[in-house]
Design an enzyme around this catalytic site. Structure first.
Site, PDB file in Angstrom:
ATOM      1  N   ARG A  69       0.861  -1.179   0.000  1.00  0.00           N
ATOM      2  CA  ARG A  69       0.000   0.000   0.000  1.00  0.00           C
ATOM      3  C   ARG A  69       0.898   1.229   0.000  1.00  0.00           C
ATOM      4  O   ARG A  69       1.766   1.384   0.848  1.00  0.00           O
ATOM      5  CB  ARG A  69      -0.954  -0.001   1.208  1.00  0.00           C
ATOM      6  CG  ARG A  69      -0.299  -0.109   2.579  1.00  0.00           C
ATOM      7  CD  ARG A  69      -1.334   0.058   3.695  1.00  0.00           C
ATOM      8  NE  ARG A  69      -0.804  -0.317   5.005  1.00  0.00           N
ATOM      9  CZ  ARG A  69      -0.078   0.475   5.790  1.00  0.00           C
ATOM     10  NH1 ARG A  69       0.216   1.698   5.391  1.00  0.00           N
ATOM     11  NH2 ARG A  69       0.355   0.041   6.963  1.00  0.00           N
TER      12      ARG A  69
ATOM     13  N   HIS B  79      -1.978   3.469   6.572  1.00  0.00           N
ATOM     14  CA  HIS B  79      -2.937   2.421   6.923  1.00  0.00           C
ATOM     15  C   HIS B  79      -4.360   2.973   6.823  1.00  0.00           C
ATOM     16  O   HIS B  79      -5.245   2.342   6.255  1.00  0.00           O
ATOM     17  CB  HIS B  79      -2.656   1.921   8.340  1.00  0.00           C
ATOM     18  CG  HIS B  79      -3.638   0.913   8.836  1.00  0.00           C
ATOM     19  ND1 HIS B  79      -3.663  -0.377   8.375  1.00  0.00           N
ATOM     20  CD2 HIS B  79      -4.637   1.015   9.740  1.00  0.00           C
ATOM     21  CE1 HIS B  79      -4.645  -1.042   8.971  1.00  0.00           C
ATOM     22  NE2 HIS B  79      -5.242  -0.214   9.803  1.00  0.00           N
TER      23      HIS B  79
ATOM     24  N   TYR C 114       6.967   4.750  11.206  1.00  0.00           N
ATOM     25  CA  TYR C 114       7.420   3.366  11.365  1.00  0.00           C
ATOM     26  C   TYR C 114       8.054   2.759  10.117  1.00  0.00           C
ATOM     27  O   TYR C 114       8.498   1.614  10.137  1.00  0.00           O
ATOM     28  CB  TYR C 114       6.259   2.468  11.829  1.00  0.00           C
ATOM     29  CG  TYR C 114       5.011   2.518  10.965  1.00  0.00           C
ATOM     30  CD1 TYR C 114       4.913   1.781   9.793  1.00  0.00           C
ATOM     31  CD2 TYR C 114       3.916   3.300  11.352  1.00  0.00           C
ATOM     32  CE1 TYR C 114       3.768   1.820   9.012  1.00  0.00           C
ATOM     33  CE2 TYR C 114       2.755   3.344  10.569  1.00  0.00           C
ATOM     34  CZ  TYR C 114       2.689   2.594   9.404  1.00  0.00           C
ATOM     35  OH  TYR C 114       1.551   2.635   8.636  1.00  0.00           O
TER      36      TYR C 114
END
Length: 369
Positions: free
Chosen positions: A262, A266, A275
Site C-alpha cells: 500500500r 494504513h 514506522y
C-alpha cells in the site's frame, strides 16, 4: 502455481514458487492463450484505473472533511480487481475495510461506499442480486463468516464460493486458524485471499510471523496454498479462477497470498513515516512494481491502449465518480444513534442505557449551538 499439501515440503523455499505471469517490465513470462483474451486484458486495466481514481478521490474527500477516516488501497489494485473479476455474480464476498476496489468490481455501488465512510448505515447495503457483506473492521472475524456461508452453500448443493479478504495482520488472530481448520476439515468452498502488503498498521511482517510466507501455512490444514505476485493482475486472476474451479469441483478451500504494497497510510488517521521509510518505499514500488504501469506497458506494446484512450477513460471515470458522490451527499446526514442498533435482536440494558445517554448528549449539543 498451486501445490497439494501432501506434496509440499514445508522447509522448501516458497519464494521460488512465486506465481508471476506478467513481469514488472510488461513482458509475459508464460502463455495465457485461451485463459485471458484481449478484451479481458483491457477491462482489467480499465477497472484498475477506475478504482485508483475512486481511491484518490476518497482520500481527498476525507481531507476536505466530507468523509470520516478512510482506509486507502492504492497500490493493491491488481490484487483486488483481479480476484474480484474471477468470481461469479452469485459468489459471496467478505471484504475488510480496505477492499473497496474488490467490492466495486463485484457490483457494489460507489455511492454506498461513500456513504459507509460518511458513517451512514445505508452504506452497508448490498445491491440486489449481489452477495457482498459489509466491510469488516474487526480483524479476521469475516473469515469465520465466510467459512460458515461456504459450508451452508455446500450443504444446499449450491455451486458458488465464498471469498474472504484479509491482511497479513489477520493471520495472527485466532479466527484465522479456526477458519482454516474448519474449512479444511469440511472441505468448504472457501477462498482465503490474503493481501500481504508488508505491514499490519505499523508492525512489519517479519516481526509478526516466523514462517517466511503465509501461503505455506496451507499445509497445516491440508489445503492448496498459492503464493502470487499481488501486483500482477494476470497472475492474481488465474490463481483465483483456479481456486474457484477447485472449490466448485468439491475439492475444498484454497489459501492465496498476494504479495503487494500500500503506497499510502494504513488509514487517513495514520502517519506511516513514524514506522517505515515511507517516501523511498512508495517511490520504489511505484517505479518498479506498480500494477497499472505493468499492464499499461503490455497493452501499449500490443497496440491495445494509448494516451488518448487513457484520457478519455479518465474523463468518464471522474464524471461517474462525481455522480455517485453527489448522490451520497444528497442523503440525510448519518444518525449517530444507529450505532446502537442492528447488533442485538433485543438490546441489553447497558446498550439501552448508553443510547439514552447519547440522546441527551446530542440534545444538549444542539441546544448549546
Amino acid at each position: 502455481m498451486a501445490m497439494k499439501s501432501s506434496e509440499l515440503n514445508v522447509f522448501e523455499s516458497y519464494e521460488e514458487r512465486l506465481f508471476q505471469v506478467l513481469s514488472p517490465e510488461g513482458e509475459l513470462k508464460t502463455s495465457i492463450t485461451g485463459k485471458i483474451d484481449e478484451s479481458l486484458m483491457v477491462k482489467m486495466y480499465e477497472n484498475m484505473l477506475f478504482t485508483r481514481a475512486f481511491d484518490r478521490k476518497s482520500v481527498n474527500l476525507q481531507r476536505q472533511g466530507r468523509m470520516g477516516t478512510y482506509a486507502p488501497f492504492e497500490g493493491q489494485e491488481a490484487s483486488q480487481v483481479g480476484s474480484a473479476m474471477a468470481l461469479a455474480l452469485d459468489d459471496w464476498m467478505f471484504p475488510t475495510y480496505r477492499d473497496h476496489a474488490a467490492a466495486i468490481i463485484h457490483g457494489q455501488e460507489m455511492f454506498r461506499i461513500f456513504l459507509y465512510w460518511m458513517g451512514h448505515i445505508d452504506g452497508s447495503i448490498s445491491p440486489e442480486g449481489r452477495r457482498i457483506m459489509p466491510p469488516a473492521v474487526p480483524i479476521a472475524t469475516q473469515m469465520v463468516h465466510a467459512v460458515g456461508t461456504a459450508w451452508a452453500s455446500k450443504l444446499k448443493g449450491e455451486k458458488n464460493v465464498s471469498i474472504a479478504y484479509f491482511g497479513d495482520g489477520a493471520t495472527s488472530e485466532g479466527d484465522f486458524h479456526e477458519s482454516l481448520n474448519f474449512a479444511g476439515v469440511f472441505k468448504t468452498p472457501t477462498i482465503f485471499f490474503c493481501q500481504n502488503n508488508g505491514y499490519a498498521i505499523s508492525v512489519p511482517f517479519e516481526k509478526q510471523s516466523a514462517s517466511k510466507t503465509i501461503a505455506q501455512r496451507a499445509a497445516a490444514y491440508d489445503m492448496e496454498g498459492v503464493l502470487v505476485d499481488g501486483n500482477d493482475i494476470f497472475a492474481v486472476y488465474l490463481a483465483v479462477a483456479e481456486a474457484v474451479e477447485r472449490a466448485k469441483r468439491g475439492e475444498g478451500p484454497t489459501l492465496i497470498e498476494a504479495n503487494t504494497f500500500r503506497y499510502g497510510a494504513h488509514t487517513t488517521a495514520d502517519d506511516p513515516k513514524k514506522y517505515r521509510d515511507q517516501e523511498n518505499l512508495s517511490k520504489e514500488w511505484r517505479e518498479t512494481r506498480d500494477p497499472l504501469t505493468r499492464l499499461q506497458k503490455y497493452l501499449m506494446k500490443k497496440g491495445l491502449w494509448n494516451a488518448e484512450k487513457e484520457q478519455e477513460l479518465l474523463n468518464q471515470v471522474q464524471q461517474k465518480i462525481d455522480e455517485h458522490l453527489k448522490k451520497a451527499e444528497s442523503y440525510q446526514k448519518a444518525d449517530p444513534l444507529h450505532m446502537f442498533d442492528h447488533v442485538y435482536a433485543e438490546a441489553p440494558w447497558n446498550i439501552n442505557e448508553q443510547k439514552q445517554e447519547w440522546k441527551q448528549f446530542i440534545k444538549k449539543d444542539v441546544n448549546e449551538s
